[in-house]
Write an enzyme that holds these catalytic residues in place. Structure first.
Site, short mmCIF file in Angstrom:
data_model
loop_
_atom_site.label_atom_id
_atom_site.label_comp_id
_atom_site.label_asym_id
_atom_site.label_seq_id
_atom_site.Cartn_x
_atom_site.Cartn_y
_atom_site.Cartn_z
N GLY A 1 3.32 1.88 10.84
CA GLY A 1 4.29 2.94 10.63
C GLY A 1 5.01 3.40 11.88
N HIS B 1 -9.19 0.73 5.63
CA HIS B 1 -7.89 0.97 6.28
C HIS B 1 -8.09 1.94 7.45
CE1 HIS B 1 -3.74 2.24 6.90
NE2 HIS B 1 -3.37 1.17 6.23
N GLU C 1 -6.50 4.39 8.41
CA GLU C 1 -6.34 5.80 8.07
C GLU C 1 -7.59 6.36 7.42
OE1 GLU C 1 -1.56 5.09 7.61
OE2 GLU C 1 -2.79 5.35 5.80
N LYS D 1 -0.03 4.27 -0.24
CA LYS D 1 -0.70 5.41 0.42
C LYS D 1 -0.52 6.67 -0.43
CE LYS D 1 -0.07 3.11 4.85
NZ LYS D 1 0.19 3.24 6.30
N GLU E 1 -4.54 -5.28 10.89
CA GLU E 1 -3.53 -4.25 11.11
C GLU E 1 -3.79 -3.56 12.44
OE1 GLU E 1 -1.71 -2.62 7.11
OE2 GLU E 1 -3.65 -1.72 7.50
N SER F 1 4.17 -2.41 10.31
CA SER F 1 5.63 -2.41 10.48
C SER F 1 6.28 -3.72 10.06
CB SER F 1 6.00 -2.06 11.93
OG SER F 1 5.58 -0.75 12.26
N ASN G 1 0.86 -1.19 0.00
CA ASN G 1 0.00 0.00 0.00
C ASN G 1 0.90 1.24 0.00
OD1 ASN G 1 -1.94 1.96 0.37
ND2 ASN G 1 -2.40 1.41 2.50
#
Length: 249
Positions: free
Chosen positions: A169, A93, A95, A11, A163, A209, A9
């Protein structure tokens, strides 16, 4: 036997120059023994499809609208992604859930639209750090599975990506036992809802990660069928190490 899947991904990263990474990935893995999917920004979907021609790499959208068309400035529909050459779309996701206020009902509506457009869906679920520390992880996962997944799906058109939000991240990662607990739980819920055939066939990815240095250990965990990779998918050299680890798992 579930075929392993490495999904990247990108992003909100990537300009035309970054398509050179696809050329490098093709060279490093001319005939991969696992499925490969990359979700670039929408501006690069068509170009990446061209770059990946004659190679098993597939291209995904990072989101889609629940409607086929309409007055939704800035949004992209599932048929548009299909028309651009995408085969998959990432939905739900964290985000998107956080930055755009998407809830399980929104994700389910988008999944229905994507499946209707003959796209495969990668549906993301995961808990926050507060939920993990409150020992509510499995409860949160159960609710997201129940709310985000359509009633009708198949093992061929649906992938689940676990996730943990606090690991995306950040460099932090759950213990292998924690990953295994959640993946085993997801498998049990899928089998209970969709039956053993479909439930056992749906691939479950881990994301958060993932990098070449920890991929071997993660891929050895029960019911981990691959990874949804963020930053480490931007460079072919990094993503290649993860792909190799998955091929060897």
């Amino acid at each position: 036997m579930r075929r392993k899947l490495a999904a990247g991904n990108w992003k909100m990263n990537g300009l035309s120059a970054q398509l050179a990474e696809i050329d490098a990935l093709r060279t490093a893995h001319p005939d991969p023994s696992v499925d490969l999917v990359i979700a670039p920004p929408a501006t690069l979907i068509s170009a990446m499809v061209v770059s990946a021609a004659d190679h098993p790499l597939q291209v995904a959208g990072q989101d889609c609208h629940a409607s086929e068309s309409g007055p939704h400035t800035g949004d992209i529909s599932a048929p548009m992604l299909k028309d651009a050459g995408a085969s998959h779309v990432i939905l739900g996701h964290s985000e998107r859930r956080t930055d755009h206020g998407e809830d399980d009902e929104d994700v389910r509506a988008k999944a229905r639209a994507a499946l209707a457009a003959d796209l495969k869906v990668i549906i993301c679920i995961g808990e926050s750090l507060e939920e993990r520390e409150a020992a509510n992880t499995l409860e949160i996962i159960a609710g997201q599975l129940a709310g985000s997944l359509p009633d009708i799906l198949t093992a061929e058109n649906t992938v689940i990506a676990y996730e943990p939000i606090w690991a995306i991240g950040t460099g932090k990662i759950p213990t292998l036992d924690q990953i295994g607990e959640v993946h085993d739980y997801i498998r049990s819920k899928l089998e209970a809802r969709y039956g053993a055939g479909v439930g056992r066939g749906i691939r479950i990815l881990y994301g958060g990660s993932v990098k070449p240095s920890n991929a071997d250990d993660i891929f050895a965990v029960s019911n981990v069928d691959g990874a949804l990779v963020g930053g480490a998918s931007l460079k072919a050299a990094d993503f290649s190490g993860i792909i190799t680890a998955l091929e060897n798992a």
